[in-house]
Design a protein around this motif. Structure first.
Motif, PDB file in Angstrom:
ATOM      1  N   TYR A  21     -12.409 -11.503   4.967  1.00 31.94           N
ATOM      2  CA  TYR A  21     -13.256 -10.748   4.049  1.00 31.94           C
ATOM      3  C   TYR A  21     -14.214 -11.683   3.296  1.00 31.94           C
ATOM      4  CZ  TYR A  21     -14.538  -6.953   0.875  1.00 31.94           C
ATOM      5  OH  TYR A  21     -15.222  -6.005   0.177  1.00 31.94           O
ATOM      6  N   PHE A  34     -21.084  -4.265   1.688  1.00 31.59           N
ATOM      7  CA  PHE A  34     -19.856  -4.228   0.877  1.00 31.59           C
ATOM      8  C   PHE A  34     -20.159  -4.132  -0.614  1.00 31.59           C
ATOM      9  CE2 PHE A  34     -18.981  -6.541   4.802  1.00 31.59           C
ATOM     10  CZ  PHE A  34     -17.905  -5.799   5.289  1.00 31.59           C
ATOM     11  N   ASP A  35     -21.423  -3.901  -0.973  1.00 31.57           N
ATOM     12  CA  ASP A  35     -21.815  -3.919  -2.381  1.00 31.57           C
ATOM     13  C   ASP A  35     -21.096  -2.895  -3.248  1.00 31.57           C
ATOM     14  OD1 ASP A  35     -23.403  -6.078  -2.270  1.00 31.57           O
ATOM     15  OD2 ASP A  35     -25.321  -5.007  -2.227  1.00 31.57           O
ATOM     16  N   MET A  39     -12.832  -3.145  -3.741  1.00 29.40           N
ATOM     17  CA  MET A  39     -12.342  -4.330  -3.045  1.00 29.40           C
ATOM     18  C   MET A  39     -10.901  -4.177  -2.544  1.00 29.40           C
ATOM     19  SD  MET A  39     -12.883  -8.303  -4.129  1.00 29.40           S
ATOM     20  CE  MET A  39     -11.221  -8.857  -4.391  1.00 29.40           C
ATOM     21  N   ASP A  40     -10.035  -3.616  -3.371  1.00 25.71           N
ATOM     22  CA  ASP A  40      -8.634  -3.473  -2.951  1.00 25.71           C
ATOM     23  C   ASP A  40      -8.512  -2.587  -1.723  1.00 25.71           C
ATOM     24  OD1 ASP A  40      -7.749  -5.105  -4.917  1.00 25.71           O
ATOM     25  OD2 ASP A  40      -7.124  -3.499  -6.281  1.00 25.71           O
ATOM     26  N   ILE A  43      -9.828  -4.389   1.363  1.00 26.95           N
ATOM     27  CA  ILE A  43      -8.927  -5.412   1.885  1.00 26.95           C
ATOM     28  C   ILE A  43      -7.794  -4.769   2.687  1.00 26.95           C
ATOM     29  CG2 ILE A  43      -7.163  -7.061   1.116  1.00 26.95           C
ATOM     30  CD1 ILE A  43      -9.328  -8.301  -0.616  1.00 26.95           C
ATOM     31  N   ARG A  47      -7.147  -5.521   6.619  1.00 25.13           N
ATOM     32  CA  ARG A  47      -5.839  -6.002   7.058  1.00 25.13           C
ATOM     33  C   ARG A  47      -5.333  -5.131   8.209  1.00 25.13           C
ATOM     34  NH1 ARG A  47      -0.850  -6.101   3.000  1.00 25.13           N
ATOM     35  NH2 ARG A  47       0.773  -6.781   4.445  1.00 25.13           N
ATOM     36  N   ALA A  48      -5.531  -3.823   8.086  1.00 26.39           N
ATOM     37  CA  ALA A  48      -5.115  -2.917   9.152  1.00 26.39           C
ATOM     38  C   ALA A  48      -5.907  -3.209  10.430  1.00 26.39           C
ATOM     39  CB  ALA A  48      -5.322  -1.470   8.715  1.00 26.39           C
ATOM     40  N   THR A  51      -4.680  -6.436  12.006  1.00 20.84           N
ATOM     41  CA  THR A  51      -3.351  -6.190  12.569  1.00 20.84           C
ATOM     42  C   THR A  51      -3.476  -5.421  13.882  1.00 20.84           C
ATOM     43  OG1 THR A  51      -2.472  -6.113  10.324  1.00 20.84           O
ATOM     44  CG2 THR A  51      -1.072  -5.209  12.041  1.00 20.84           C
ATOM     45  N   PRO A  57       1.659  -3.970  14.063  1.00 18.91           N
ATOM     46  CA  PRO A  57       1.918  -2.583  13.691  1.00 18.91           C
ATOM     47  C   PRO A  57       0.869  -2.045  12.724  1.00 18.91           C
ATOM     48  CG  PRO A  57       3.353  -4.044  12.476  1.00 18.91           C
ATOM     49  CD  PRO A  57       2.541  -4.906  13.384  1.00 18.91           C
ATOM     50  N   ALA A  58      -0.110  -1.343  13.227  1.00 22.86           N
ATOM     51  CA  ALA A  58      -1.141  -0.802  12.351  1.00 22.86           C
ATOM     52  C   ALA A  58      -1.474   0.615  12.767  1.00 22.86           C
ATOM     53  CB  ALA A  58      -2.396  -1.648  12.416  1.00 22.86           C
ATOM     54  N   GLU A  59      -1.846   1.381  11.781  1.00 23.82           N
ATOM     55  CA  GLU A  59      -2.284   2.735  12.074  1.00 23.82           C
ATOM     56  C   GLU A  59      -3.793   2.664  12.262  1.00 23.82           C
ATOM     57  OE1 GLU A  59      -1.965   7.041   9.937  1.00 23.82           O
ATOM     58  OE2 GLU A  59      -2.600   5.276   8.861  1.00 23.82           O
ATOM     59  N   ASP A  64     -10.921   7.829  11.561  1.00 26.14           N
ATOM     60  CA  ASP A  64     -11.010   7.101  10.287  1.00 26.14           C
ATOM     61  C   ASP A  64     -12.167   6.118  10.323  1.00 26.14           C
ATOM     62  OD1 ASP A  64      -8.796   8.398   9.404  1.00 26.14           O
ATOM     63  OD2 ASP A  64      -7.413   6.703   9.625  1.00 26.14           O
TER      64      ASP A  64
END
Lengths: 120, 325
Positions: A21, A34-35, A39-40, A43, A47-48, A51, A57-59, A64
């Motif tokens: 990121y 990304f302006d 942020m959370d 991230i 991460r998904a 992964t 293991p990610a959905e 989406d």
């Protein structure tokens, strides 16, 4: 054993997500997308994605991915930006110690996401 | 019937319902089997969609969560295989309490420091926020600057032009009563690593939670360096300077810095709050950051500090969202 597991699993990918990121936020070719994002939340999504493309293991659903990028298409999101993301993905995995053939394999998997991201 | 040596059966309590756990079953699986519409995603501890709260979750189900979330009992249902009884928190709102104004003083041109005493004890961590009820029923959130041991709730209230609740709060006098409830929020000190560097950055009344967090960390024996950076538009907007200086002279590991956008004197740094904070704090790779103030400033700080090296999981932010006037 998946690349995800070989590179150290969840703890390694937590740190790698930050690196990935940071690379994108620092790259003026893509940072503007990304302006206005939280942020959370961003991230967690990155991460998904990391992964998913390394076989962990990610959905993941194309739906989406389409919804998340719809507003960015209006801001001009196009193929060249997807290329930049794939470039940073490769750089991040190389930093983690992934082999060249692994990175190529991941890049091919990331390609399959392109149509969803660009709403095609 | 059960002897003292017999282990307690693994079970979940959800409201009045008891769900026995079958061998090796996770909390998520047990909830689904019992007909609960439990949120879930990856089922592997990554996506965090199945996050729940309980008082004593198995530690392995809290891996990868932020320190404040772990402290508050949040856990991932897909990773939890409890051995005893686990009571799942159903997110009931905390009760509304009566409080009265003990003292109210002007600390800056548009900021009052208001001390409240509640009729019944309120459980909170310094840095969390409470909701204040205006007589009309409208609510506003204010962070708590004091410690539970102080016996009072200290709030810093900025007078918002045309503001319904802030104007009313500024007019309250000693002995006046009001209603509140709390506490909420995930921006507080967790004593999980006493050597960790703490960086507290806030603008305006963002000082309130930071003051509480700094005092809390110090009282709990935090040994690592603590840098508190308070920012404002101009020197006269910064407040409680004497109190912050006194705190810093009492605790050698606390350093207090002031930052203004324009017109700095010898006592302030001048520049953008994020740049000044990064310049003052040195390497940030092993730092926990607490960021408080207006939402716009907090988002800027979040991004800048992350880019400067603070791990995303160590950034605890409390953005103040403006209420509709």
């Amino acid at each position: 054993m998946s690349l995800y597991e070989r590179l150290g699993g969840a703890p390694a990918f937590q740190a790698a997500t930050d690196t990935f990121y940071r690379r994108m936020l620092s790259d003026e070719r893509v940072s503007r997308f990304f302006d206005d994002v939280d942020m959370d939340g961003q991230i967690a999504k990155q991460r998904a994605f990391l992964t998913f493309v390394t076989g962990g293991p990610a959905e993941y659903t194309g739906k989406d991915m389409r919804e998340a990028h719809a507003s960015l298409l209006e801001k001009g999101l196009s193929d060249e930006h997807v290329d930049i993301v794939v470039e940073h993905l490769g750089g991040t995995l190389a930093d983690m110690g992934a082999a060249k053939e692994d990175i190529l394999e991941v890049a091919a998997l990331a390609e399959s996401v392109r149509a969803d991201v660009l709403g095609r | 019937m059960s002897s003292a040596t017999e282990p307690e059966p693994a079970q979940l309590l959800v409201g009045s319902q008891v769900i026995g756990l079958r061998g090796g079953e996770t909390v998520l699986e047990a909830l689904e089997r019992s007909g609960f519409d439990a949120a879930s995603g990856c089922r592997a501890g990554t996506c965090c969609k199945c996050m729940l709260r309980a008082d004593n979750p198995p530690p392995e189900s809290q891996r990868g969560l932020r320190p404040t979330l772990r402290h508050a009992g949040y856990f991932l249902a897909c990773q939890a295989r409890p051995t005893g009884t686990l009571r799942i928190d159903q997110g009931e709102a905390p009760p509304t309490l009566q409080a009265r104004v003990q003292r109210s003083e002007v600390v800056a041109q548009d900021v009052r420091r208001i001390f409240l005493v509640t009729a019944e004890p309120l459980e909170f961590r310094p840095g969390q926020y409470i909701e204040i009820f205006h007589p009309s029923g409208a609510t506003r959130s204010y962070s708590v600057a004091s410690l539970p041991a102080d016996g009072v709730l200290e709030l810093h209230v900025r007078l918002v032009p045309e503001g319904l609740v802030s104007g009313w709060l500024h007019g309250l006098e000693e002995g006046d009563s009001l209603r509140l409830r709390g506490a909420f929020g995930q921006c507080f000190h967790v004593a999980d690593d006493e050597r960790k560097k703490l960086l507290l950055v806030g603008a305006g009344t963002g000082l309130a939670p930071l003051l509480g967090i700094a005092r809390d960390a110090l009282e709990q024996g935090h040994a690592g360096a603590i840098d508190l950076v308070h920012g404002g538009l101009a020197p006269e907007r910064l407040y409680l300077r004497d109190e912050l200086s006194a705190l810093a002279s009492r605790w050698p590991n606390l350093r207090v810095h002031h930052c203004v956008l324009k017109g700095a004197t010898k006592r302030e740094h001048e520049g953008s709050l994020d740049e000044v904070a990064i310049r003052l704090s040195g390497p940030l790779g092993d730092t926990r950051a607490f960021l408080c103030g207006d939402a716009g400033v907090v988002r800027l700080l979040q991004r800048s500090l992350f880019l400067a090296g603070v791990p995303s999981g160590e950034i605890l932010a409390d953005p103040f969202e403006a209420a509709p006037v």
